[in-house]
Design a protein around this motif. Structure first.
Motif, PDB file in Angstrom:
ATOM      1  N   LEU A   1      -1.533 -47.008  18.038  1.00 42.88           N
ATOM      2  CA  LEU A   1      -0.145 -46.694  17.699  1.00 42.88           C
ATOM      3  C   LEU A   1      -0.008 -45.846  16.439  1.00 42.88           C
ATOM      4  O   LEU A   1       0.925 -45.054  16.328  1.00 42.88           O
ATOM      5  N   VAL A   2      -0.895 -46.053  15.495  1.00 41.29           N
ATOM      6  CA  VAL A   2      -0.847 -45.271  14.263  1.00 41.29           C
ATOM      7  C   VAL A   2      -2.214 -44.674  13.993  1.00 41.29           C
ATOM      8  O   VAL A   2      -3.233 -45.146  14.494  1.00 41.29           O
ATOM      9  N   GLU A   3      -2.206 -43.618  13.200  1.00 38.74           N
ATOM     10  CA  GLU A   3      -3.461 -43.039  12.756  1.00 38.74           C
ATOM     11  C   GLU A   3      -3.487 -43.034  11.239  1.00 38.74           C
ATOM     12  O   GLU A   3      -2.439 -43.028  10.592  1.00 38.74           O
ATOM     13  N   GLN A   4      -4.686 -43.052  10.721  1.00 38.98           N
ATOM     14  CA  GLN A   4      -4.894 -43.115   9.279  1.00 38.98           C
ATOM     15  C   GLN A   4      -5.543 -41.827   8.813  1.00 38.98           C
ATOM     16  O   GLN A   4      -6.456 -41.316   9.465  1.00 38.98           O
ATOM     17  N   ARG A   5      -5.057 -41.335   7.696  1.00 37.82           N
ATOM     18  CA  ARG A   5      -5.645 -40.150   7.067  1.00 37.82           C
ATOM     19  C   ARG A   5      -5.974 -40.527   5.632  1.00 37.82           C
ATOM     20  O   ARG A   5      -5.162 -41.144   4.948  1.00 37.82           O
ATOM     21  N   SER A   6      -7.168 -40.178   5.197  1.00 38.98           N
ATOM     22  CA  SER A   6      -7.587 -40.488   3.829  1.00 38.98           C
ATOM     23  C   SER A   6      -7.500 -39.236   2.967  1.00 38.98           C
ATOM     24  O   SER A   6      -7.862 -38.134   3.404  1.00 38.98           O
TER      25      SER A   6
ATOM     26  N   TYR B   1      -3.056 -42.721   4.228  1.00 37.03           N
ATOM     27  CA  TYR B   1      -1.743 -42.362   4.750  1.00 37.03           C
ATOM     28  C   TYR B   1      -1.696 -42.709   6.234  1.00 37.03           C
ATOM     29  O   TYR B   1      -2.665 -42.498   6.963  1.00 37.03           O
ATOM     30  N   TYR B   2      -0.559 -43.205   6.664  1.00 34.58           N
ATOM     31  CA  TYR B   2      -0.389 -43.632   8.047  1.00 34.58           C
ATOM     32  C   TYR B   2       0.754 -42.889   8.702  1.00 34.58           C
ATOM     33  O   TYR B   2       1.774 -42.600   8.071  1.00 34.58           O
ATOM     34  N   SER B   3       0.573 -42.606   9.983  1.00 38.31           N
ATOM     35  CA  SER B   3       1.624 -41.965  10.772  1.00 38.31           C
ATOM     36  C   SER B   3       1.537 -42.484  12.206  1.00 38.31           C
ATOM     37  O   SER B   3       0.501 -42.966  12.653  1.00 38.31           O
ATOM     38  N   VAL B   4       2.644 -42.371  12.910  1.00 40.86           N
ATOM     39  CA  VAL B   4       2.700 -42.800  14.307  1.00 40.86           C
ATOM     40  C   VAL B   4       2.037 -41.741  15.167  1.00 40.86           C
ATOM     41  O   VAL B   4       2.191 -40.538  14.931  1.00 40.86           O
ATOM     42  N   ARG B   5       1.297 -42.183  16.168  1.00 38.09           N
ATOM     43  CA  ARG B   5       0.679 -41.268  17.122  1.00 38.09           C
ATOM     44  C   ARG B   5       1.697 -40.983  18.227  1.00 38.09           C
ATOM     45  O   ARG B   5       2.049 -41.877  18.997  1.00 38.09           O
ATOM     46  N   PRO B   6       2.195 -39.757  18.305  1.00 41.91           N
ATOM     47  CA  PRO B   6       3.227 -39.426  19.295  1.00 41.91           C
ATOM     48  C   PRO B   6       2.826 -39.748  20.728  1.00 41.91           C
ATOM     49  O   PRO B   6       3.656 -40.169  21.529  1.00 41.91           O
ATOM     50  N   GLU B   7       1.540 -39.572  21.068  1.00 45.66           N
ATOM     51  CA  GLU B   7       1.114 -39.831  22.446  1.00 45.66           C
ATOM     52  C   GLU B   7       1.275 -41.311  22.812  1.00 45.66           C
ATOM     53  O   GLU B   7       1.560 -41.642  23.960  1.00 45.66           O
ATOM     54  N   SER B   8       1.147 -42.197  21.835  1.00 46.48           N
ATOM     55  CA  SER B   8       1.332 -43.621  22.135  1.00 46.48           C
ATOM     56  C   SER B   8       2.811 -43.923  22.409  1.00 46.48           C
ATOM     57  O   SER B   8       3.137 -44.711  23.297  1.00 46.48           O
ATOM     58  N   MET B   9       3.691 -43.276  21.676  1.00 43.96           N
ATOM     59  CA  MET B   9       5.129 -43.458  21.916  1.00 43.96           C
ATOM     60  C   MET B   9       5.504 -42.868  23.277  1.00 43.96           C
ATOM     61  O   MET B   9       6.328 -43.415  24.001  1.00 43.96           O
ATOM     62  N   ARG B  10       4.856 -41.777  23.637  1.00 49.79           N
ATOM     63  CA  ARG B  10       5.106 -41.142  24.935  1.00 49.79           C
ATOM     64  C   ARG B  10       4.670 -42.070  26.076  1.00 49.79           C
ATOM     65  O   ARG B  10       5.360 -42.198  27.086  1.00 49.79           O
ATOM     66  N   ARG B  11       3.537 -42.741  25.904  1.00 52.63           N
ATOM     67  CA  ARG B  11       3.063 -43.701  26.917  1.00 52.63           C
ATOM     68  C   ARG B  11       4.072 -44.830  27.112  1.00 52.63           C
ATOM     69  O   ARG B  11       4.362 -45.228  28.232  1.00 52.63           O
ATOM     70  N   ILE B  12       4.589 -45.349  26.010  1.00 53.04           N
ATOM     71  CA  ILE B  12       5.586 -46.418  26.089  1.00 53.04           C
ATOM     72  C   ILE B  12       6.846 -45.911  26.792  1.00 53.04           C
ATOM     73  O   ILE B  12       7.395 -46.585  27.665  1.00 53.04           O
ATOM     74  N   ALA B  13       7.296 -44.726  26.411  1.00 56.73           N
ATOM     75  CA  ALA B  13       8.501 -44.158  27.019  1.00 56.73           C
ATOM     76  C   ALA B  13       8.304 -43.944  28.515  1.00 56.73           C
ATOM     77  O   ALA B  13       9.185 -44.286  29.318  1.00 56.73           O
TER      78      ALA B  13
END
Length: 111
Positions: free
Chosen positions: A57-62, A68-80
Motif C-alpha cells: 500500500l505504501v512505499e518508502q524512500r530514504s 519518506y512514505y507515499s501511497v502506491r497508486p497501483e494499490s489504490m487502483r486495485r482496490i477501486a
C-alpha cells in the motif's frame, strides 16, 4: 494470502487506514510527521508502516537518515477496480430482485 487479502487486512486497522488516508490527502510524508496526531509511539508507527509496505500500500524512500512514505497508486487502483467489479455484481443482483418482486407483488394483508 493474496495481494488483495493482504491489502484489506492491512487496512482493517484504524490507525493504518488513517495513515493511508493522510498520505493520500497530503502526499509523501516523513515518518516523523506520520507520528503526529496518533496517540502511539514512534516504534508502533514503524510497525504499522511495515505492515502497509508489506501489503504493497505504501512505499518508502530514504534520504539520509530520513524515511519518506507515499501511497502506491497501483494499490489504490486495485482496490477501486475490485470495488467497481463487486458493485456491478450487487447492482445486477438487486435489479433481478426488483424484477422478481414486481412480478409477484404481495398484497398488504394488515389493512
Amino acid at each position: 494470502m493474496t495481494d488483495l487479502t493482504k491489502t484489506f487486512a492491512a487496512l482493517s486497522d484504524a490507525t493504518r487506514l488513517s495513515m493511508v488516508e493522510r498520505l493520500m490527502d497530503q502526499g509523501e510524508l516523513p515518518a516523523g510527521t506520520l507520528v503526529d496526531g496518533f496517540d502511539i509511539s514512534a516504534p508502533a508507527v514503524s510497525r504499522h508502516l511495515k505492515v502497509l509496505r508489506e501489503a504493497g500500500l505504501v512505499e518508502q524512500r530514504s534520504e539520509g537518515t530520513h524515511r519518506y512514505y507515499s501511497v502506491r497508486p497501483e494499490s489504490m487502483r486495485r482496490i477501486a477496480n475490485w470495488t467497481i467489479d463487486r458493485r456491478a455484481f450487487w447492482q445486477q443482483s438487486l435489479d433481478r430482485l426488483d424484477d422478481l418482486l414486481a412480478l409477484n407483488p404481495e398484497e398488504d394483508t394488515q389493512s
